[in-house]
Write an enzyme that holds these catalytic residues in place. Structure first.
Site, PDB file in Angstrom:
ATOM      1  CG  HIS A  28      -1.700  -0.963   1.109  1.00 17.10           C
ATOM      2  ND1 HIS A  28      -3.157  -0.833   0.069  1.00 17.10           N
ATOM      3  CD2 HIS A  28      -1.850  -2.474   1.481  1.00 17.10           C
ATOM      4  CE1 HIS A  28      -3.682  -1.987   0.167  1.00 17.10           C
ATOM      5  NE2 HIS A  28      -3.079  -3.051   1.118  1.00 17.10           N
ATOM      6  CD  GLU A  51      -8.281   2.434  -7.596  1.00 15.31           C
ATOM      7  OE1 GLU A  51      -9.539   1.531  -8.100  1.00 15.31           O
ATOM      8  OE2 GLU A  51      -8.850   2.284  -6.154  1.00 15.31           O
TER       9      GLU A  51
END
Length: 349
Positions: free
Chosen positions: A226, A256
């Site tokens: 991450h 995203e």
């Protein structure tokens, strides 16, 4: 509404929250805990509870992105509204203080000028000593009042300085409430506020919308972790901003995904919009992330883009739905491509 009003019920709520976090594979962060606490106690926004219920009913995952979006919409947004109200009250107070000081200055100066003239007249006219004594006493009293006024003036200036400092802190909190902390661009709440400004005529209304999404982002997280995923999100946001025209509104819409609202005076044709989308897409596919600690290179990320024109009278949701559908087409067609939605207003011409 049901609330945890007893020790037993309070423990039950804590148990429910922890079990929900474990069931959905979520970390017990303050934001995640807060959202579920609001949900189980029904003590917060009704819209927040309904949003979670709809998500559960549709069997969709309650992930970090969804909970962060809820936080921005129903928690940070309400906090921001309160901050803006306080900011407006402080502005009114500062103007009021400044006006009062100005009027007080003018009144005392005028009164002292009048008294000075009266004293001069008394002395010229050779009035008895007791009258001159009275006039002198009055003049001394006025001088004392003026000295007190100057002291008060200084104290009020100090208070005004402190108030301006407080307002600066509120401005910082306002900026934090509308800014995505990872990328530094607008968050969803900030985007909504900019749209509201356009509706009120405070800024030029957008002429088109770009919805952009990093391809296979889960694979990046799963492969590299991450931390690397966060760097990719931040770097992609920066590169998109560098390509976009001036005065474009850019926001991280969640996870995203990014949204850009272009001014109505740039990229006014389908060809120009397509060209801009391709420049953004090409810029992202050329990126290489290099971690200096171990020379790790990440190059396997691209961007899909959906574009919709924004004709007069259309709502944000209408334009977004078309751009989002175009993005879905780009994804299903193989990703790393640009798709422009058809304009319904042209279809009827």
């Amino acid at each position: 509404m049901a609330q945890a009003t007893t020790t037993a019920s309070a423990f039950q709520v804590v148990t429910d929250v922890i079990q929900a976090l474990e069931r959905h594979g979520l970390a017990p962060t303050p934001v995640n805990y807060w959202i579920f606490y609001e949900y189980f106690t029904r003590s917060g926004s009704k819209a927040l509870v309904e949003a979670i219920d709809r998500r559960i009913e549709s069997r969709r995952c309650l992930d970090e992105v969804f909970l962060q979006d809820l936080y921005q919409r129903f928690v940070a947004g309400e906090t921001l509204d309160r901050l803006m109200a306080v900011n407006g009250a402080l502005e009114t107070l500062l103007k009021s203080v400044d006006g009062d000081l100005g009027r007080a200055d003018a009144g005392i100066c005028e009164f002292k000028h009048t008294l000075d003239g009266s004293v001069a007249s008394l002395r010229i006219a050779h009035y008895p000593d007791d009258v001159r004594k009275i006039s002198g006493t009055l003049l001394e009293a006025i001088n004392q009042i003026q000295a007190y006024h100057h002291t008060l003036h200084d104290r009020l200036e100090e208070a005004e300085h402190e108030t301006r400092g407080l307002r600066a802190q509120l401005d910082q909190q306002h900026k934090a409430a509308v800014t995505d902390p990872l990328t530094g661009i607008l968050n969803r709440r900030g985007l909504e506020m900019e749209i509201e400004r356009g509706v009120r005529g405070e800024r030029t209304r957008p002429g088109s919308m770009l919805v952009m999404d990093i391809d296979h982002f889960k694979r990046i997280n799963d492969t590299h972790g991450h931390a690397i995923g966060d760097v990719v999100i931040r770097m992609v946001a920066r590169k998109i901003a560098e390509v976009l025209p001036r005065d474009t509104i850019l926001a991280r819409f969640g996870g995203e995904e990014y949204i850009a609202l272009l001014p109505s005076n740039v990229a006014t044709t389908v060809h120009q919009l397509k060209e801009l989308g391709e420049r953004i897409r090409d810029t992202i596919q050329r990126l290489t992330l290099v971690r200096q600690t171990d020379d790790l290179r990440v190059t396997d990320f691209t961007l899909s883009v959906g574009i919709s024109e924004w004709s007069g009278g259309q709502t944000f949701d209408e334009v977004f739905n078309r751009a989002d559908a175009a993005l879905y087409q780009a994804k299903t067609a193989g990703r790393n491509r640009v798709v422009i939605a058809s304009d319904p207003s042209r279809a009827h011409c």
